[in-house]
Design an enzyme around this catalytic site. Sequence first.
Site, PDB file in Angstrom:
ATOM      1  N   GLY A 391       0.794  -1.218   0.000  1.00  0.00           N
ATOM      2  CA  GLY A 391       0.000   0.000   0.000  1.00  0.00           C
ATOM      3  C   GLY A 391       0.829   1.271   0.000  1.00  0.00           C
ATOM      4  CB  SER A 392      -0.228   4.682   1.003  1.00  0.00           C
ATOM      5  OG  SER A 392      -1.454   4.583   0.313  1.00  0.00           O
ATOM      6  CB  VAL A 393       4.423   2.078   3.373  1.00  0.00           C
ATOM      7  CG1 VAL A 393       3.610   2.058   4.648  1.00  0.00           C
ATOM      8  CG2 VAL A 393       4.338   0.750   2.645  1.00  0.00           C
ATOM      9  CB  VAL A 394       5.802   1.929  -1.871  1.00  0.00           C
ATOM     10  CG1 VAL A 394       5.873   0.602  -1.143  1.00  0.00           C
ATOM     11  CG2 VAL A 394       4.552   2.012  -2.727  1.00  0.00           C
ATOM     12  CE  LYS A 395      -0.380   6.563  -1.870  1.00  0.00           C
ATOM     13  NZ  LYS A 395      -1.603   7.108  -1.229  1.00  0.00           N
TER      14      LYS A 395
END
Length: 696
Positions: A391-395
């Site tokens: 999910g969004s942790v890689v943004k």
Amino acid sequence: MNYFRKNSGTGSNKQASTPLRMKIILGIIFILFATLIGQLAYLQLAYGSRFKSEVQKSDSTVVSSQVPRGVMYDAKGRVLVGNKANNAITYTKGASTSSEQIYKISNALSNYIKITNEKPTEQQEIEYYLADPEVSKRELAKLPASQKSQKLEQAQITQNVENQVRKEHIKLNSKQKTAALIFNKISGAYTLSTIYIKNKDLTNKEIAEVGEHLSELPGVGIGTDWQRSYPNGSSIQSIIGSVSTEKSGLPSDNLQYYLTQGYSRNDRVGTSYLEEEYEPLLKGTKSTSEVTTKGSGDIQQTKTVYKGQAGASLMLTIDAKYQKEVQSTLKRVYNNALSAGAARYSNGAYAIAMNPKTGALLAIAGLSHDPKKNKTTENALGAINQSFVMGSVVKGATVSGGLINKVITPTNNTLPDTAIYLPGSSVKKSVYPIGTFGSLDAETALEVSSNIYMMHLAMNWVKAKYVPKTYINMPNDSFEILRRNFNMFGLGQKTGVDLPGEVSGIQGKSFNSKGQILSGSVLDLAYGNYDAYTPIQLVQYVSTIANGGYRMQPYVVQSVGKTSSDGKKIYINYNKTPNVQQQIPWTQDELNVVRQGFWRVVHGTNGWGTAHPLKNVKPSISGKTGTAQTFYYDPDNPNRKNPPELINATFVGYAPSNNPKLAIAVVFPGLDPDMEGTYTLQVAKEMVQDYFKLHK
């Protein structure tokens, strides 16, 4: 008439010559026999004593024995895994030891020791029972003639006897059962190899009695055995791994490799994780002894030639106290999630901490959960061999790639926050309602975790052509462009950690069956909802942001050395040097955009900020939350219709925000989307607080 007289005369001459030839032949045979007897007499009288000494003379063979394995210490010098010395009764098998001799030794030894932690199998009892020659003879006599015919092979006759005894249901007393176990151990030993008859729970009385009767027990001795001990608890064992037993010996899948390396079949070796990875160092150098045997094959003398060298000591980067705290926190919070019903279908949880400047792993904790049995077990190494859509942790990596490739700049990074409408599919948007923001800059997009921002950034980056609700055209190398960027941070490839079993993650399909690029999935990849990564890849990624752009190789072993004989000192021979695998080519201003965004995720004022519960934690935390849609997979019903929809909840962060010394990653896969809660943030909070409490 003359003709008949001539023939008659010739016949009489032949008959007269036959006895003479026989006499000559018999004479020759007599002379040869006389010569042979004379020669034998000569050899017996002249060289008899010499031949006798040749038969009785001894032979020497060098045999080896195992030494204590190397000790493992934590970062503070505490023993994580050591060796506990146990007294042991040993046996060294002679060159020509018969089954009857083994039977006698087993019975004699069973008078002095008891083996209660093992039970002989039925087959072992039968083999021991038949080792008595009288019993074997009696049982053979009971067989019908058809089952002991000379036409049968000996192995078949033996099998027939054993089958007969099996039907008789023989009953052995406790002493005989001990003898049966001893008989089995000795029978399975290799010639001139030393085995342990009893190496656990040996009493002083047993040692004394065996010692008094050693002269009556050929091959039996009193020695020392070593077993792994965990003075700081066994929770760390899921990282350290395990060692095979003497009974199991060498792993069958690597048998030939170990044999070529000089191992014996019953040697104990590391079978998993650090014990396996560092086996060449931990095993040490075997001791060697010279075993002298008589001509009869019996052992005459055993003399130590080389005492051997204990295995090398390993000092790990993990702090035992911090490891215990992280594991305890993870377990408690996960149990709370289970009690609340949020983790009903979850398969576990993971937390990992790393020094962002060196790559040293400070703690690795993990839990594996079986939804069917509702059973939870420790599984720290799931952090390197389990993959999840994060999910969004890689943004942070997506924004970094946009900056590095000049798609956006530190001073010009505002993009429209309008939802993406693709033909034939549902709208692609963020968590917050459509229209909440007209546009966003990069820092705010990270703070509120905007999926829309990342999709627009990706489309600009790969130069996609897009008309809302009409069409989207993605270049065929779009996946390659984004994945290459994620790989720079360690996402989607092995980190190179010094533990066996690491996986690289799972890469989703790039094209459909017609060879067309999956355009919608490119957008999903941009905000972390497509490819799957491991927890250790997450902590390497966030460490790269924390330390200013250096992707550090994670490692568990800090140094290798030797422990002194009294066990109080460690002499270091090798220290691990931190390894930079790649440097991110960004400017300080570009890095600051990402760092500012991570700081605002925790400390920002926007109502859609995702990690505000960590705002008051000291020292200051910066980080990023994430959720990704997933589904429950039932292994017993893989084609289950309408499986429960779940989410993977994640968090990555570092502290202190201005000078990071700790980087963390927390993963809670498979949570109920309506009951997500703040479980990852609870674990993250305690991981930071506990670390700096222990490292003031």
